[in-house]
Design an enzyme around this catalytic site. Structure first.
Site, PDB file in Angstrom:
ATOM      1  N   ALA A  78       0.867  -1.183   0.000  1.00 40.97           N
ATOM      2  CA  ALA A  78       0.000   0.000   0.000  1.00 40.97           C
ATOM      3  C   ALA A  78       0.899   1.227   0.000  1.00 40.97           C
ATOM      4  O   ALA A  78       1.742   1.395   0.883  1.00 40.97           O
ATOM      5  CB  ALA A  78      -0.892   0.001   1.231  1.00 40.97           C
ATOM      6  N   ALA A 123       4.590   4.040   3.030  1.00 36.43           N
ATOM      7  CA  ALA A 123       4.035   2.822   2.431  1.00 36.43           C
ATOM      8  C   ALA A 123       4.169   1.691   3.442  1.00 36.43           C
ATOM      9  O   ALA A 123       4.893   1.814   4.438  1.00 36.43           O
ATOM     10  CB  ALA A 123       4.797   2.454   1.160  1.00 36.43           C
ATOM     11  N   LYS A 124       3.472   0.636   3.208  1.00 32.48           N
ATOM     12  CA  LYS A 124       3.657  -0.582   4.018  1.00 32.48           C
ATOM     13  C   LYS A 124       3.159  -1.739   3.184  1.00 32.48           C
ATOM     14  O   LYS A 124       2.250  -1.590   2.362  1.00 32.48           O
ATOM     15  CB  LYS A 124       2.855  -0.484   5.320  1.00 32.48           C
ATOM     16  CG  LYS A 124       3.047  -1.652   6.279  1.00 32.48           C
ATOM     17  CD  LYS A 124       4.413  -1.659   6.935  1.00 32.48           C
ATOM     18  CE  LYS A 124       4.507  -0.655   8.039  1.00 32.48           C
ATOM     19  NZ  LYS A 124       5.730  -0.819   8.844  1.00 32.48           N
ATOM     20  N   GLY A 125       3.786  -2.881   3.384  1.00 30.55           N
ATOM     21  CA  GLY A 125       3.343  -4.055   2.632  1.00 30.55           C
ATOM     22  C   GLY A 125       3.611  -5.308   3.417  1.00 30.55           C
ATOM     23  O   GLY A 125       4.097  -5.254   4.557  1.00 30.55           O
ATOM     24  N   ASP A 164      10.422  -5.557   8.626  1.00 26.56           N
ATOM     25  CA  ASP A 164       9.337  -5.272   9.566  1.00 26.56           C
ATOM     26  C   ASP A 164       9.097  -6.593  10.315  1.00 26.56           C
ATOM     27  O   ASP A 164       9.947  -7.489  10.286  1.00 26.56           O
ATOM     28  CB  ASP A 164       8.099  -4.825   8.767  1.00 26.56           C
ATOM     29  CG  ASP A 164       7.090  -4.054   9.597  1.00 26.56           C
ATOM     30  OD1 ASP A 164       6.999  -2.843   9.433  1.00 26.56           O
ATOM     31  OD2 ASP A 164       6.387  -4.676  10.407  1.00 26.56           O
TER      32      ASP A 164
END
Ligand code: NAD
Length: 433
Positions: A78, A123-125, A164
């Site tokens: 995202a 962002a992060k995924g 992460d």
């Protein structure tokens, strides 16, 4: 799992499951956006744009398991906002990863990068998978295929992932290799949090704990409390907690309690933090070194000057906020204070220094890593630490200015700094076409 230099970590983010049962990461991120906007004279159309991510990529990742069967996983990236620079944020491997979680945590990253004034967006995924159920070879195949699926939307100038939850420097090395092989050139700047031998930065692993220690020192200075007369309790003795505790110990503070999942070591005369192994050095061993063991709940309510929650989200709640005796809470973990607890602490005059500032050393040294990669230079540790110190001082100064000018909480002040910078960039760039 070994401690991970994650950027949520590239900062924002332990999962919504660590926030509140009722509020998701996306709800929290939006609430914080509207709250900060209410203090500022910002065009509501910009707030409307920031309520949504720019793009969400959803991919399927088929891999061959070791037994020859094929299993298909779902992965996301995202990308929330890139008005100030490439998207930046972690990739997590966890069974609870969802599209909405990635959006919410990506928004947190936008605020975190902006409060640090880094030229990045958020962002992060991640992949919905339990990495503990995969062999190392399976995780490698998953990562390489995920990199391939995201190849068109990541890159040093587009979107720069980082470790992460459930991912680590080795995962980033595989991702960087897969991307580089397809591009036909070694491209270290596509991810951060890599091992230093392939373009990772010295000091990256210690950076979130170091920034927590720096911010604690600045808070004590601000409130005229000499570090030598300051007592500190630290929950969690992993990457963030142990590094913060050891630095504060070196700088003269008295660390009276540290903990891991099994409980807390308590010594009012001061703990020799170097003698207690961190999670990475010897997992979950803190209580074995203790003469006096107390519970993690009791650690939170100790009568100390500074409380550093550096393990999990959601540990300071409306159930214990009245009992917090510390004058300052410096958030090492992401989201350790629920919003109900935040209000109680505000009423009681406890200063809470928010995660997006306090643990932002991780994403800041990720930025240094990216700079080193694109310039093909390697900075010595001393330079990394000096520059981190300068960036933390400058972010602290900006937040302190808003705190004093607007008479808001430290958390509000940090979000106001972040949102002002993002809104100004949107205002100047305008809406295209
Ligand atoms: P870590 O895995 O290195 O260490 C976690 C520590 O917390 C361990 O000592 C573990 O025993 C302890 N712990 C686990 N469950 C606990 C419980 N129920 N009660 C008390 N202690 C418990 O993790 P970390 O990298 O230090 O991350 C800690 C927090 O900081 C997380 O919220 C993470 O999202 C956040 N954070 C990490 C980074 C990073 O780059 N490492 C950056 C920013 C924020």
């Amino acid at each position: 799992m070994a401690s991970t230099p994650d950027d949520s970590h590239d900062g924002a983010g332990d999962a919504p499951r660590e926030l509140t049962q009722s509020e998701s990461a996306l709800e929290t991120a939006r609430r914080q956006l509207y709250h900060a906007a209410s203090h500022l004279d910002i065009d509501p159309n910009i707030v409307e744009r920031l309520t949504y991510p720019k793009k969400i990529h959803e991919v399927t990742i088929p891999i061959e398991r070791d037994d020859g069967t094929v299993e298909v996983f779902t992965g996301y990236r995202a990308q929330h906002d890139s008005v100030r620079g490439p998207f930046k944020g972690g990739l997590r491997y966890h069974p609870d990863v969802t599209r909405d979680e990635c959006v919410g945590l990506g928004m947190w990253m936008t605020w975190k990068c902006a409060v640090m004034d880094l030229p990045f967006g958020g962002a992060k995924g991640g992949v919905a998978v339990d990495p503990k159920e995969l062999s190392s070879g399976e995780i490698e195949r998953l990562t390489r295929r995920f990199a391939q699926e995201l190849r068109d939307v990541i890159g040093p100038n587009q979107d720069v992932p980082a470790p992460d939850m459930g991912t680590d420097p080795q995962t980033m090395a595989w991702l960087m290799d897969a991307y580089s092989m397809q591009e036909g050139e070694t491209t270290p700047g596509v991810v951060t949090g890599k091992p230093p031998s392939i373009g990772g930065s010295e000091g990256r692993e210690e950076a979130p704990g170091r920034s927590v220690a720096i911010v604690t020192k600045l808070v004590c200075e601000y409130y005229d409390r000499p570090l030598e007369e300051t007592t500190v309790a630290v929950q969690g003795y992993g990457s963030v907690g142990a590094n913060a505790a050891r630095l504060l110990d070196d700088w003269g503070a008295t660390i009276v309690a540290v903990s891991d999942v099994n409980g807390a070591m308590y010594d009012p005369s001061g703990i020799d933090t170097a003698a207690v192994p961190s999670h990475d050095e010897k997992p979950e061993a803190v209580t074995k070194y203790a003469d006096t063991v107390i519970s993690n709940d009791d650690l939170l309510t100790l009568d100390v000057d500074v409380l550093v929650p550096a393990a999990l989200g959601n540990v300071i709640t409306n159930e214990n906020a009245e009992e917090i005796a510390a004058a300052f809470v410096v958030e090492g973990a992401n989201g350790p204070t629920t919003s109900a607890a935040d209000s109680i602490l505000e009423e009681r005059g406890v200063a809470v220094i928010p995660d997006i500032l306090a643990n932002a050393g991780g994403v800041t040294v990720s930025y240094f890593e990216w700079l080193q990669d694109i310039n093909r230079r390697a900075w010595p540790l001393e330079r990394v630490n000096d520059e981190l110190d300068a960036e933390m001082q400058s972010a602290w100064h900006a937040v302190r200015t808003e705190y004093e000018r607007r008479d808001v909480t430290w958390r509000d002040a940090a979000y106001i700094v972040a949102l002002s910078r993002i809104a100004e960039a949107h205002e100047l760039r305008g809406l295209w076409p």
